[in-house]
Design a protein around this motif. Structure first.
Motif, short mmCIF file in Angstrom:
data_model
loop_
_atom_site.label_atom_id
_atom_site.label_comp_id
_atom_site.label_asym_id
_atom_site.label_seq_id
_atom_site.Cartn_x
_atom_site.Cartn_y
_atom_site.Cartn_z
N MET A 11 0.74 -1.14 -0.25
CA MET A 11 -0.07 -0.05 -0.06
C MET A 11 0.87 1.35 0.03
N GLY A 12 0.49 2.11 -0.76
CA GLY A 12 1.21 3.35 -0.76
C GLY A 12 2.48 3.30 -1.86
N GLU A 13 2.79 2.23 -2.55
CA GLU A 13 3.70 2.25 -3.59
C GLU A 13 3.21 2.13 -4.88
N PRO A 14 3.61 2.79 -6.05
CA PRO A 14 3.21 2.46 -7.30
C PRO A 14 2.51 1.07 -7.65
N GLU A 15 1.49 1.12 -8.33
CA GLU A 15 0.80 -0.10 -8.89
C GLU A 15 1.71 -1.01 -9.59
N GLY A 16 1.77 -2.49 -9.12
CA GLY A 16 2.63 -3.01 -9.79
C GLY A 16 3.93 -3.24 -9.29
N SER A 17 4.27 -2.49 -8.31
CA SER A 17 5.63 -2.16 -7.70
C SER A 17 5.79 -3.31 -6.50
N LEU A 18 6.98 -3.94 -6.55
CA LEU A 18 7.38 -4.98 -5.61
C LEU A 18 8.52 -4.50 -4.60
N GLY A 19 8.89 -3.13 -4.74
CA GLY A 19 9.70 -2.70 -3.89
C GLY A 19 11.11 -2.76 -4.26
N TRP A 20 11.19 -3.36 -5.53
CA TRP A 20 12.46 -3.54 -6.40
C TRP A 20 12.33 -3.17 -7.93
N VAL A 21 13.28 -2.72 -8.28
CA VAL A 21 13.37 -2.24 -9.82
C VAL A 21 13.62 -3.05 -10.64
N LEU A 22 12.65 -3.61 -11.77
CA LEU A 22 13.03 -4.54 -12.73
C LEU A 22 14.21 -4.37 -13.41
N PRO A 23 15.15 -4.95 -13.87
CA PRO A 23 16.33 -4.81 -14.58
C PRO A 23 15.88 -4.77 -15.91
N ASN A 24 16.79 -4.00 -16.73
CA ASN A 24 16.58 -3.49 -18.20
C ASN A 24 16.80 -4.88 -18.83
N THR A 25 17.23 -6.00 -18.23
CA THR A 25 17.12 -7.15 -19.01
C THR A 25 16.12 -8.10 -18.84
N ALA A 26 15.26 -7.76 -17.89
CA ALA A 26 14.26 -8.75 -17.60
C ALA A 26 13.47 -9.00 -18.82
N MET A 27 12.85 -10.19 -18.86
CA MET A 27 11.95 -10.71 -20.02
C MET A 27 10.54 -10.86 -19.45
N LYS A 28 9.87 -10.07 -19.76
CA LYS A 28 8.50 -10.03 -19.21
C LYS A 28 7.38 -10.75 -19.96
N LYS A 29 6.81 -11.17 -19.30
CA LYS A 29 5.64 -12.03 -19.89
C LYS A 29 4.17 -11.60 -19.34
N LYS A 30 3.48 -11.19 -20.15
CA LYS A 30 2.01 -10.89 -19.56
C LYS A 30 1.12 -11.91 -19.39
N VAL A 31 0.54 -12.23 -18.23
CA VAL A 31 -0.19 -13.29 -17.92
C VAL A 31 -1.63 -12.76 -17.47
N LEU A 32 -2.67 -13.02 -18.15
CA LEU A 32 -4.13 -12.87 -17.73
C LEU A 32 -4.80 -13.88 -16.97
N LEU A 33 -5.12 -13.44 -15.45
CA LEU A 33 -6.06 -14.40 -14.72
C LEU A 33 -7.44 -13.79 -14.82
N MET A 34 -8.26 -14.67 -15.34
CA MET A 34 -9.63 -14.18 -15.38
C MET A 34 -10.65 -15.13 -14.82
N GLY A 35 -11.86 -14.91 -14.66
CA GLY A 35 -12.81 -15.74 -14.38
C GLY A 35 -13.99 -14.97 -13.57
N ASP A 71 -20.98 -17.67 -17.69
CA ASP A 71 -19.29 -17.88 -17.50
C ASP A 71 -18.89 -18.31 -18.86
N MET A 72 -19.57 -19.23 -19.59
CA MET A 72 -19.07 -19.64 -20.92
C MET A 72 -19.29 -18.33 -22.03
N HIS A 73 -20.04 -17.55 -21.75
CA HIS A 73 -20.27 -16.33 -22.65
C HIS A 73 -18.91 -15.33 -22.36
#
Length: 374
Positions: free
Chosen positions: A23-47, A163-165
């Motif tokens: 709480m109070g940190e930017p959305e998506g932050s975990l308190g550490w800076v992502l390295p420039n070499t990081a390979m990011k993969k977007k994962v959607l969790l839906m339902g 749900d199926m729709h």
């Protein structure tokens, strides 16, 4: 079970159990800076709301145990109250009057996985209003550049048609924005179904989902937070995201053959999901990987409650010896041996000698190498 200072430092910097944004940190932050070499993969969790998305995510990535997920919403409310934060609740979870955890809008979190691989996890709230917005005003933002869609179905939902729709609407948006995305369907809360009916119900649901998914392919799993099925599903999902997995498997095979092991398993260190394995001898229990993941992760949590850290374990009987040890900065290894003439010390030395090589393999942009030396 104590770790060295360097191991503790590595644990602190790389594998902290907290996943959600403070709480109070930017959305998506975990308190550490992502390295420039990081390979990011977007994962959607839906339902749909109440399907169990947030509970399973907390078990896999945030070190919750199943019974503690009942307190997820209350815990977040307490944090909001104690910090006196005025929030629109657009990215937080609450519990309704019947105990279902509800996620509001989209909650973003970055989960570091195997060093350079970062899962950009979007936990999408399942209320009808939010679901409709995903397919209209937020369509491009939500469904662009998706690597994996994970859609969770409550097996006992009373609104199966709706749900199926929604699932079909997701597929249409994926086909338009991310046609190469991998699709996974989790038929969740299977523990609520009578045991003698589970195979039949899951098979019927799987057939329906495969049919609805065309022309896309989907992989279906039955899951429950109360057994090893959840680990099996998520291990399969994460396996699809590892960029150099074939090279990793080839080297794991070479390692197993060199040390004459019956089987070698590689676990991701924070989640204890199985990411690779090689077996030289047939094993009887087809669900052993997920069971081991579940048991060891809960044992690690027990250690942490006693202010101790889990590092390694040896289990031995008259038929085999199993060694679980830290392998690289991001993995644990499990080696199973049945040859009584090979002493424990020899196996532990072999594990130690292989660490540096497998550390290099984890660097996705590193040189291609193979373990060939005896």
């Amino acid at each position: 079970m104590e770790e060295s200072d360097s191991e503790k430092k590595m644990e602190k910097e790389n594998l902290g159990p907290r996943m959600d944004s403070p709480m109070g940190e930017p959305e998506g932050s975990l308190g550490w800076v992502l390295p420039n070499t990081a390979m990011k993969k977007k994962v959607l969790l839906m339902g749909k709301s109440g399907s169990g998305k947030t509970s399973m995510r907390s078990i896999i990535f945030a070190n919750y145990i199943a019974r503690d997920t009942r307190r997820l919403g209350a815990t977040i409310l307490d944090r909001l109250h104690s910090l006196q934060i005025n929030s629109s609740l657009s990215t937080y979870s609450l519990v309704d009057s019947v105990g279902n955890t509800k996620t509001f809008d989209v909650e973003h979190s970055h989960v570091r996985f195997l060093g350079n691989l970062v899962l950009n996890l979007w936990d999408c709230g399942g209320q009808d209003t939010f679901m409709e917005n995903y397919f209209t005003s937020q369509r491009d933002n939500i469904f662009r550049n998706v690597e994996v869609l994970i859609y969770v179905f409550d097996v006992e939902s009373r609104e199966l048609e709706k749900d199926m729709h929604y699932y079909q609407s997701c597929l249409e948006a994926i086909l338009q924005n991310s046609p190469d995305a991998k699709i996974f369907c989790l038929v969740h809360k299977m523990d609520l179904v009578q045991e003698d009916q589970r195979d039949l119900i899951f098979k019927e649901r799987e057939e329906d989902l495969r049919r609805l998914s065309r022309p896309l392919e989907c992989s279906c799993f039955r899951t429950s937070i109360w057994d090893e099925t959840l680990y099996k599903a998520w291990s399969s999902i994460v396996y699809q995201l590892i960029p150099n997995v074939q090279q990793l498997e080839m080297n794991l095979r070479n390692f197993a053959e060199i040390i004459e092991a019956d089987e070698v398993l590689l676990f991701e260190r924070a989640t204890f999901l199985v990411i690779s394995h090689y077996q030289c001898k047939e094993q009887r229990d087809a669900h052993r990987f997920e069971k081991i993941s579940n048991i060891i992760k809960q044992f690690k949590l027990s250690c942490s409650k006693l202010a101790a850290s889990f590092q390694s374990m040896e289990v031995r009987n008259s038929n085999f010896a199993a060694f679980i040890d830290i392998f690289t900065s991001n993995t644990y290894v499990m080696v199973v041996m049945s040859d009584p003439s090979i002493p424990s010390a020899a196996t532990l030395i072999n594990i130690r000698n292989a660490r540096k090589h497998f550390e290099k393999l984890e660097r996705v942009d590193g040189p291609k190498q193979c373990l060939l030396m005896r």
